[in-house]
Design a protein around this motif. Structure first.
Motif, PDB file in Angstrom:
ATOM      1  N   GLY A   1      31.354  27.353  15.036  1.00 28.09           N
ATOM      2  CA  GLY A   1      29.896  27.488  15.066  1.00 28.09           C
ATOM      3  C   GLY A   1      29.433  28.832  14.535  1.00 28.09           C
ATOM      4  N   ILE A   2      30.143  29.899  14.890  1.00 32.42           N
ATOM      5  CA  ILE A   2      29.789  31.227  14.371  1.00 32.42           C
ATOM      6  C   ILE A   2      29.973  31.278  12.861  1.00 32.42           C
ATOM      7  N   VAL A   3      31.093  30.738  12.382  1.00 30.41           N
ATOM      8  CA  VAL A   3      31.350  30.751  10.934  1.00 30.41           C
ATOM      9  C   VAL A   3      30.262  29.986  10.191  1.00 30.41           C
ATOM     10  N   LEU A   4      29.917  28.794  10.666  1.00 35.85           N
ATOM     11  CA  LEU A   4      28.887  28.002   9.982  1.00 35.85           C
ATOM     12  C   LEU A   4      27.519  28.650  10.064  1.00 35.85           C
ATOM     13  N   THR A   5      27.199  29.280  11.179  1.00 34.61           N
ATOM     14  CA  THR A   5      25.909  29.956  11.310  1.00 34.61           C
ATOM     15  C   THR A   5      25.807  31.118  10.334  1.00 34.61           C
ATOM     16  N   VAL A   6      26.868  31.903  10.228  1.00 34.24           N
ATOM     17  CA  VAL A   6      26.862  33.021   9.273  1.00 34.24           C
ATOM     18  C   VAL A   6      26.756  32.506   7.848  1.00 34.24           C
ATOM     19  N   LEU A   7      27.498  31.451   7.524  1.00 37.32           N
ATOM     20  CA  LEU A   7      27.391  30.876   6.178  1.00 37.32           C
ATOM     21  C   LEU A   7      25.989  30.335   5.916  1.00 37.32           C
ATOM     22  N   GLY A   8      25.397  29.695   6.917  1.00 36.21           N
ATOM     23  CA  GLY A   8      24.057  29.131   6.746  1.00 36.21           C
ATOM     24  C   GLY A   8      22.985  30.182   6.587  1.00 36.21           C
ATOM     25  N   ILE A   9      23.155  31.341   7.244  1.00 35.56           N
ATOM     26  CA  ILE A   9      22.146  32.389   7.147  1.00 35.56           C
ATOM     27  C   ILE A   9      22.294  33.184   5.860  1.00 35.56           C
ATOM     28  N   GLY A  10      23.517  33.590   5.536  1.00 32.52           N
ATOM     29  CA  GLY A  10      23.662  34.553   4.456  1.00 32.52           C
ATOM     30  C   GLY A  10      24.232  34.057   3.144  1.00 32.52           C
ATOM     31  N   PHE A  11      24.830  32.898   3.133  1.00 26.09           N
ATOM     32  CA  PHE A  11      25.549  32.507   1.920  1.00 26.09           C
ATOM     33  C   PHE A  11      25.136  31.144   1.384  1.00 26.09           C
ATOM     34  N   THR A  12      23.934  30.704   1.670  1.00 22.65           N
ATOM     35  CA  THR A  12      23.448  29.425   1.164  1.00 22.65           C
ATOM     36  C   THR A  12      22.743  29.645  -0.170  1.00 22.65           C
ATOM     37  N   THR A  13      23.196  28.948  -1.192  1.00 25.57           N
ATOM     38  CA  THR A  13      22.586  29.059  -2.521  1.00 25.57           C
ATOM     39  C   THR A  13      21.550  27.952  -2.704  1.00 25.57           C
ATOM     40  N   GLN A  14      20.795  28.085  -3.750  1.00 26.50           N
ATOM     41  CA  GLN A  14      19.796  27.059  -4.064  1.00 26.50           C
ATOM     42  C   GLN A  14      20.474  25.735  -4.403  1.00 26.50           C
ATOM     43  N   ALA A  15      21.630  25.795  -5.028  1.00 26.93           N
ATOM     44  CA  ALA A  15      22.364  24.564  -5.333  1.00 26.93           C
ATOM     45  C   ALA A  15      22.787  23.846  -4.046  1.00 26.93           C
ATOM     46  N   ASP A  16      23.183  24.621  -3.036  1.00 28.50           N
ATOM     47  CA  ASP A  16      23.535  24.026  -1.740  1.00 28.50           C
ATOM     48  C   ASP A  16      22.317  23.372  -1.101  1.00 28.50           C
ATOM     49  N   LEU A  17      21.174  24.044  -1.189  1.00 27.84           N
ATOM     50  CA  LEU A  17      19.956  23.473  -0.621  1.00 27.84           C
ATOM     51  C   LEU A  17      19.533  22.204  -1.350  1.00 27.84           C
ATOM     52  N   ASP A  18      19.725  22.176  -2.664  1.00 26.66           N
ATOM     53  CA  ASP A  18      19.378  20.975  -3.433  1.00 26.66           C
ATOM     54  C   ASP A  18      20.272  19.801  -3.036  1.00 26.66           C
ATOM     55  N   LYS A  19      21.549  20.068  -2.794  1.00 29.15           N
ATOM     56  CA  LYS A  19      22.471  19.005  -2.383  1.00 29.15           C
ATOM     57  C   LYS A  19      22.126  18.456  -0.997  1.00 29.15           C
TER      58      LYS A  19
ATOM     59  N   ALA B   1      19.081  18.258   0.442  1.00 28.37           N
ATOM     60  CA  ALA B   1      17.666  17.888   0.533  1.00 28.37           C
ATOM     61  C   ALA B   1      16.826  19.000   1.150  1.00 28.37           C
ATOM     62  N   GLY B   2      17.165  20.243   0.840  1.00 32.17           N
ATOM     63  CA  GLY B   2      16.375  21.382   1.295  1.00 32.17           C
ATOM     64  C   GLY B   2      16.664  21.840   2.719  1.00 32.17           C
ATOM     65  N   VAL B   3      17.688  21.297   3.336  1.00 36.65           N
ATOM     66  CA  VAL B   3      18.022  21.644   4.715  1.00 36.65           C
ATOM     67  C   VAL B   3      19.216  22.601   4.710  1.00 36.65           C
ATOM     68  N   ARG B   4      19.120  23.659   5.502  1.00 38.23           N
ATOM     69  CA  ARG B   4      20.261  24.565   5.654  1.00 38.23           C
ATOM     70  C   ARG B   4      21.224  23.941   6.663  1.00 38.23           C
ATOM     71  N   ILE B   5      22.019  23.000   6.170  1.00 39.18           N
ATOM     72  CA  ILE B   5      22.850  22.185   7.051  1.00 39.18           C
ATOM     73  C   ILE B   5      23.910  23.012   7.763  1.00 39.18           C
ATOM     74  N   ASN B   6      24.470  24.032   7.090  1.00 39.98           N
ATOM     75  CA  ASN B   6      25.461  24.880   7.757  1.00 39.98           C
ATOM     76  C   ASN B   6      24.847  25.633   8.933  1.00 39.98           C
ATOM     77  N   LEU B   7      23.629  26.104   8.756  1.00 47.40           N
ATOM     78  CA  LEU B   7      22.951  26.822   9.834  1.00 47.40           C
ATOM     79  C   LEU B   7      22.720  25.912  11.030  1.00 47.40           C
ATOM     80  N   TRP B   8      22.187  24.727  10.802  1.00 46.97           N
ATOM     81  CA  TRP B   8      21.874  23.820  11.902  1.00 46.97           C
ATOM     82  C   TRP B   8      23.136  23.275  12.563  1.00 46.97           C
TER      83      TRP B   8
END
Length: 93
Positions: A29-47, A49-56
């Motif tokens: 959970g910590i790893v995914l939260t950190v990835l969702g906050i700091g390392f999400t690219t626009q390409a990831d968001l496009d894949k 549907a605009g949701v920061r899935i790693n964060l959630w």
């Protein structure tokens, strides 16, 4: 004749499997939260549907890990002590 007090069961403590599961879920959970906050690219968001899935997903896993820890604190596993082996030799004499 010795007075016998009722055996007090011990808590499982660190050997409780629920704590191990909580630790694993919490680390992921910590790893995914950190990835969702700091390392999400626009390409990831496009894949996604605009949701920061790693964060959630990471926040959800942290909540589940905390629920496991709460479960361990509120309902600890009790390990019975085995004192019947020592008593059986005294009774037979």
């Amino acid at each position: 004749m010795a007075t016998e007090s009722p055996a007090k069961p011990n808590k499982a403590g660190a050997f409780d499997i629920r704590l191990i599961i909580a630790l694993l879920i919490g680390v992921y959970g910590i790893v995914l939260t950190v990835l969702g906050i700091g390392f999400t690219t626009q390409a990831d968001l496009d894949k996604a549907a605009g949701v920061r899935i790693n964060l959630w997903a990471g926040l959800g896993m942290l909540v589940v890990g905390l629920l496991f820890v709460l479960w361990v604190r509120l309902r600890p596993l009790l390990v019975p002590t085995d004192e019947s082996a020592g008593e059986s030799t005294e009774d037979s004499e």
